[in-house]
Write a protein that holds these residues in place. Structure first.
Motif, PDB file in Angstrom:
ATOM      1  N   LYS B  82      10.458 -22.589   1.444  1.00 13.04           N
ATOM      2  CA  LYS B  82      11.062 -20.987   1.454  1.00 13.04           C
ATOM      3  C   LYS B  82      12.161 -20.737   2.665  1.00 13.04           C
ATOM      4  O   LYS B  82      13.208 -19.857   2.041  1.00 13.04           O
ATOM      5  CB  LYS B  82       9.517 -20.008   1.853  1.00 13.04           C
ATOM      6  CG  LYS B  82       9.333 -19.193   0.326  1.00 13.04           C
ATOM      7  CD  LYS B  82       8.164 -18.013   0.802  1.00 13.04           C
ATOM      8  CE  LYS B  82       8.119 -17.008  -0.243  1.00 13.04           C
ATOM      9  NZ  LYS B  82       8.410 -17.116  -1.306  1.00 13.04           N
ATOM     10  N   GLU B  83      11.495 -21.338   3.789  1.00 18.39           N
ATOM     11  CA  GLU B  83      12.171 -20.272   4.627  1.00 18.39           C
ATOM     12  C   GLU B  83      13.853 -21.323   4.274  1.00 18.39           C
ATOM     13  O   GLU B  83      15.155 -20.379   4.733  1.00 18.39           O
ATOM     14  CB  GLU B  83      11.641 -20.612   5.984  1.00 18.39           C
ATOM     15  CG  GLU B  83      12.392 -20.532   7.269  1.00 18.39           C
ATOM     16  CD  GLU B  83      12.706 -19.255   7.313  1.00 18.39           C
ATOM     17  OE1 GLU B  83      12.173 -18.372   6.839  1.00 18.39           O
ATOM     18  OE2 GLU B  83      14.181 -18.897   8.295  1.00 18.39           O
ATOM     19  N   PRO B 109      12.743 -24.891  -6.946  1.00 22.71           N
ATOM     20  CA  PRO B 109      12.598 -24.772  -7.985  1.00 22.71           C
ATOM     21  C   PRO B 109      11.451 -23.113  -8.619  1.00 22.71           C
ATOM     22  O   PRO B 109      11.126 -22.937  -8.872  1.00 22.71           O
ATOM     23  CB  PRO B 109      11.486 -26.124  -7.840  1.00 22.71           C
ATOM     24  CG  PRO B 109      11.380 -26.156  -5.612  1.00 22.71           C
ATOM     25  CD  PRO B 109      12.722 -25.504  -5.686  1.00 22.71           C
ATOM     26  N   TYR B 110      11.464 -22.157  -7.123  1.00 24.78           N
ATOM     27  CA  TYR B 110      10.540 -21.361  -7.682  1.00 24.78           C
ATOM     28  C   TYR B 110      11.622 -20.692  -7.445  1.00 24.78           C
ATOM     29  O   TYR B 110      12.349 -19.965  -6.556  1.00 24.78           O
ATOM     30  CB  TYR B 110       9.738 -21.102  -6.302  1.00 24.78           C
ATOM     31  CG  TYR B 110       9.002 -22.697  -5.835  1.00 24.78           C
ATOM     32  CD1 TYR B 110       8.076 -22.172  -7.352  1.00 24.78           C
ATOM     33  CD2 TYR B 110       9.014 -22.923  -4.826  1.00 24.78           C
ATOM     34  CE1 TYR B 110       7.135 -23.583  -6.659  1.00 24.78           C
ATOM     35  CE2 TYR B 110       8.582 -24.144  -4.487  1.00 24.78           C
ATOM     36  CZ  TYR B 110       7.093 -24.423  -5.957  1.00 24.78           C
ATOM     37  OH  TYR B 110       6.682 -25.336  -4.829  1.00 24.78           O
ATOM     38  N   ARG B 111      11.039 -19.424  -9.219  1.00 20.77           N
ATOM     39  CA  ARG B 111      11.609 -18.314  -9.159  1.00 20.77           C
ATOM     40  C   ARG B 111      11.357 -17.143  -8.616  1.00 20.77           C
ATOM     41  O   ARG B 111      12.955 -16.522  -8.312  1.00 20.77           O
ATOM     42  CB  ARG B 111      11.255 -17.503 -10.747  1.00 20.77           C
ATOM     43  CG  ARG B 111      12.206 -17.420 -11.696  1.00 20.77           C
ATOM     44  CD  ARG B 111      10.767 -17.619 -13.256  1.00 20.77           C
ATOM     45  NE  ARG B 111      10.558 -17.969 -13.495  1.00 20.77           N
ATOM     46  CZ  ARG B 111       9.992 -18.114 -14.066  1.00 20.77           C
ATOM     47  NH1 ARG B 111       8.409 -17.957 -14.744  1.00 20.77           N
ATOM     48  NH2 ARG B 111       9.980 -19.818 -15.114  1.00 20.77           N
ATOM     49  N   ASP B 112      10.575 -17.008  -7.472  1.00 19.16           N
ATOM     50  CA  ASP B 112      10.306 -16.060  -5.933  1.00 19.16           C
ATOM     51  C   ASP B 112      11.959 -16.226  -5.500  1.00 19.16           C
ATOM     52  O   ASP B 112      12.679 -15.602  -5.246  1.00 19.16           O
ATOM     53  CB  ASP B 112       9.594 -16.105  -5.850  1.00 19.16           C
ATOM     54  CG  ASP B 112       8.013 -14.935  -7.392  1.00 19.16           C
ATOM     55  OD1 ASP B 112       8.681 -14.680  -7.505  1.00 19.16           O
ATOM     56  OD2 ASP B 112       6.870 -14.984  -6.191  1.00 19.16           O
ATOM     57  N   ASP B 113      12.094 -17.569  -5.039  1.00 16.36           N
ATOM     58  CA  ASP B 113      12.891 -17.689  -4.096  1.00 16.36           C
ATOM     59  C   ASP B 113      14.508 -17.451  -4.500  1.00 16.36           C
ATOM     60  O   ASP B 113      15.053 -16.422  -3.639  1.00 16.36           O
ATOM     61  CB  ASP B 113      12.524 -19.114  -3.391  1.00 16.36           C
ATOM     62  CG  ASP B 113      11.189 -19.212  -3.347  1.00 16.36           C
ATOM     63  OD1 ASP B 113      11.078 -18.668  -2.683  1.00 16.36           O
ATOM     64  OD2 ASP B 113      11.426 -20.765  -2.478  1.00 16.36           O
ATOM     65  N   ASP B 115      14.669 -15.428  -7.186  1.00 19.68           N
ATOM     66  CA  ASP B 115      15.259 -13.607  -7.146  1.00 19.68           C
ATOM     67  C   ASP B 115      15.052 -13.413  -5.685  1.00 19.68           C
ATOM     68  O   ASP B 115      16.089 -12.153  -5.700  1.00 19.68           O
ATOM     69  CB  ASP B 115      14.014 -13.367  -7.915  1.00 19.68           C
ATOM     70  CG  ASP B 115      13.892 -14.155  -9.573  1.00 19.68           C
ATOM     71  OD1 ASP B 115      14.844 -14.227  -9.151  1.00 19.68           O
ATOM     72  OD2 ASP B 115      13.040 -13.100 -10.297  1.00 19.68           O
ATOM     73  N   LEU B 116      15.098 -13.790  -4.889  1.00 17.02           N
ATOM     74  CA  LEU B 116      15.548 -13.311  -3.621  1.00 17.02           C
ATOM     75  C   LEU B 116      16.619 -13.456  -3.289  1.00 17.02           C
ATOM     76  O   LEU B 116      17.011 -12.316  -2.641  1.00 17.02           O
ATOM     77  CB  LEU B 116      14.347 -13.393  -2.177  1.00 17.02           C
ATOM     78  CG  LEU B 116      14.302 -13.419  -0.680  1.00 17.02           C
ATOM     79  CD1 LEU B 116      12.921 -13.879  -0.512  1.00 17.02           C
ATOM     80  CD2 LEU B 116      15.831 -14.039  -0.087  1.00 17.02           C
ATOM     81  N   VAL B 117      17.341 -14.933  -3.350  1.00 17.99           N
ATOM     82  CA  VAL B 117      18.208 -14.466  -2.914  1.00 17.99           C
ATOM     83  C   VAL B 117      19.336 -13.227  -3.678  1.00 17.99           C
ATOM     84  O   VAL B 117      20.929 -13.146  -3.628  1.00 17.99           O
ATOM     85  CB  VAL B 117      19.304 -15.948  -3.374  1.00 17.99           C
ATOM     86  CG1 VAL B 117      20.739 -16.282  -2.989  1.00 17.99           C
ATOM     87  CG2 VAL B 117      18.448 -16.906  -2.372  1.00 17.99           C
ATOM     88  N   ARG B 118      18.911 -13.704  -4.967  1.00 19.84           N
ATOM     89  CA  ARG B 118      19.781 -12.893  -6.243  1.00 19.84           C
ATOM     90  C   ARG B 118      19.863 -11.624  -5.375  1.00 19.84           C
ATOM     91  O   ARG B 118      21.135 -10.343  -5.154  1.00 19.84           O
ATOM     92  CB  ARG B 118      19.146 -12.480  -7.731  1.00 19.84           C
ATOM     93  CG  ARG B 118      20.178 -12.123  -8.690  1.00 19.84           C
ATOM     94  CD  ARG B 118      18.994 -11.925 -10.194  1.00 19.84           C
ATOM     95  NE  ARG B 118      18.928 -13.233 -10.478  1.00 19.84           N
ATOM     96  CZ  ARG B 118      20.344 -13.111 -11.410  1.00 19.84           C
ATOM     97  NH1 ARG B 118      21.534 -12.704 -11.353  1.00 19.84           N
ATOM     98  NH2 ARG B 118      20.195 -14.622 -11.949  1.00 19.84           N
ATOM     99  N   ARG B 119      18.512 -10.620  -5.002  1.00 19.10           N
ATOM    100  CA  ARG B 119      18.028  -9.318  -4.375  1.00 19.10           C
ATOM    101  C   ARG B 119      19.318  -9.025  -3.454  1.00 19.10           C
ATOM    102  O   ARG B 119      19.269  -8.136  -2.838  1.00 19.10           O
ATOM    103  CB  ARG B 119      16.981  -9.098  -4.422  1.00 19.10           C
ATOM    104  CG  ARG B 119      16.736  -8.849  -5.482  1.00 19.10           C
ATOM    105  CD  ARG B 119      15.270  -8.481  -5.483  1.00 19.10           C
ATOM    106  NE  ARG B 119      14.049  -8.952  -4.046  1.00 19.10           N
ATOM    107  CZ  ARG B 119      13.164 -10.163  -4.885  1.00 19.10           C
ATOM    108  NH1 ARG B 119      12.870 -10.204  -6.191  1.00 19.10           N
ATOM    109  NH2 ARG B 119      12.342 -10.931  -3.790  1.00 19.10           N
ATOM    110  N   LEU B 120      19.014 -10.279  -2.453  1.00 21.45           N
ATOM    111  CA  LEU B 120      20.181 -10.541  -1.495  1.00 21.45           C
ATOM    112  C   LEU B 120      21.681  -9.728  -1.714  1.00 21.45           C
ATOM    113  O   LEU B 120      22.579  -9.247  -0.539  1.00 21.45           O
ATOM    114  CB  LEU B 120      20.786 -11.553  -0.225  1.00 21.45           C
ATOM    115  CG  LEU B 120      19.452 -11.760   0.157  1.00 21.45           C
ATOM    116  CD1 LEU B 120      19.499 -13.908   0.635  1.00 21.45           C
ATOM    117  CD2 LEU B 120      18.624 -11.157   1.501  1.00 21.45           C
ATOM    118  N   ALA B 167      12.104 -23.168 -14.287  1.00 23.51           N
ATOM    119  CA  ALA B 167      13.291 -23.065 -14.690  1.00 23.51           C
ATOM    120  C   ALA B 167      13.853 -21.135 -14.588  1.00 23.51           C
ATOM    121  O   ALA B 167      12.651 -20.517 -15.175  1.00 23.51           O
ATOM    122  CB  ALA B 167      13.148 -23.296 -16.259  1.00 23.51           C
ATOM    123  N   PRO B 168      14.803 -20.950 -14.717  1.00 26.83           N
ATOM    124  CA  PRO B 168      15.496 -19.897 -14.296  1.00 26.83           C
ATOM    125  C   PRO B 168      15.232 -18.981 -15.999  1.00 26.83           C
ATOM    126  O   PRO B 168      15.275 -19.636 -17.049  1.00 26.83           O
ATOM    127  CB  PRO B 168      17.139 -20.124 -14.549  1.00 26.83           C
ATOM    128  CG  PRO B 168      16.428 -21.712 -13.666  1.00 26.83           C
ATOM    129  CD  PRO B 168      16.075 -21.998 -14.706  1.00 26.83           C
TER     130      PRO B 168
END
Lengths: 203, 203
Positions: B82-83, B109-113, B115-120, B167-168
């Motif tokens: 995650k980090e 592989p994780y959607r949450d990770d 999406d976190l970048v997308r929000r950055l 998958a996205p």
């Protein structure tokens, strides 16, 4: 779809040299180090402006964009401060690889930490700039009121007050901000970059 | 010394917009995600080459320059993975701020990770590119012999075998590398960047 776009490439990633060629200058990290209030940030901004005006591709790493982002999970323990500088060094290395003239403005008080960054990159890619200013003058300026808080004990472990600042032994440049105007300090850096062939001299 | 160099500047740091103007194109992160062997790295290199040939300022973040540098103190626990992605996201953000077209090639592989970048970053600055390829085809390619090791149990927690790939749901682009040649895949990305106005169309 898309087939109309004519794409050709050679094997492998675009190289650092190719990126530098596209930009028209060499890349390196200008590592500004010095006491709080010595003028690292002000000087880095002035240098960046001067470089931008010449078409040099730059980027400043500083507290604003690093502490609240990449390093937002670091505190102020000795270990975390070390990791803070290490990460900034690694990111600087990526920017140098990207062909960018990277500027960093952090107190970075420990010689070991700065030397670690120097070793991360190639010879000539780490330009240590000692932003020198007497403690008394830094304390007089006290732009963020931090010295006052350090003196009153509100802040602990403040560089120059109750934590050491290890001045560079062999910096590429020493800029004495308490002895000359900002214009001259910035010119000193630009002059160095010209003389060493990082950037072209202006006609 | 140095006074002869004429330096002028306005207040404050050079802005993202100024840097983009100097480079002649917008900046964003092209986030390639997909299974191991799907072709993320190959595609990102092909896209970078195509962009470079048009004078676009690019930089690829991948395992080679990140795992051994900035993220060399991270392991493969869930927390560390995650980090890993968070740091890559934060560095991507710095590159976008620097006016660079950043490309990243990580399984992520994780959607949450993701999406976190997308929000950055700002709207339009995160371009999620799903590098789609069937597991059977990835396993057939197995360029690093990792699927073989995962199947034999030598590697644990391998994406697609004994760890999930999410998958996205709404990627900006889906590139099916098992259905078209590399040239067409790269052209699809370039076409998108042209159509959305990140880069100029070629005359």
């Amino acid at each position: 779809m898309g087939k109309a776009t004519n794409i050709t490439w050679h094997e492998g990633k675009v190289t650092k040299e190719e990126r530098q060629k596209l930009k028209g200058h060499k890349s390196a990290v200008l590592w500004f180090t010095g006491l709080s209030g010595a003028g690292k940030s002000t000087l880095s901004v002035a240098v960046e402006q001067a470089l931008y005006n010449r078409g040099i591709h730059t980027y400043i790493l500083d507290g604003d964009n690093v502490r609240h982002g990449l390093n937002n999970n670091l505190g102020f323990s000795h270990e975390d401060r070390k990791e803070n500088i290490r990460r900034i060094g690694e990111v600087s290395k990526l920017f140098v690889d990207a062909g960018i003239m990277a500027l960093t403005a952090f107190i970075s008080p420990y010689r070991d930490d700065r030397d670690l960054v120097r070793r991360l990159v190639k010879d000539g890619e780490f330009i240590e700039i000692y932003v020198k200013c007497s403690l008394s003058e830094c304390e007089r300026r006290d732009p963020k009121g931090l010295y006052k808080k350090a003196r009153s004990g509100e802040i602990k472990g403040f560089t120059g007050i109750d934590a050491p600042y290890e001045a560079p032994k062999h910096p590429e440049l020493v800029i004495e901000t308490d002895r000359q105007p900002l214009e001259d300090s910035a010119a000193q850096v630009i002059h160095y970059l010209e003389e060493k062939g990082y950037i072209k001299k202006q006609a």
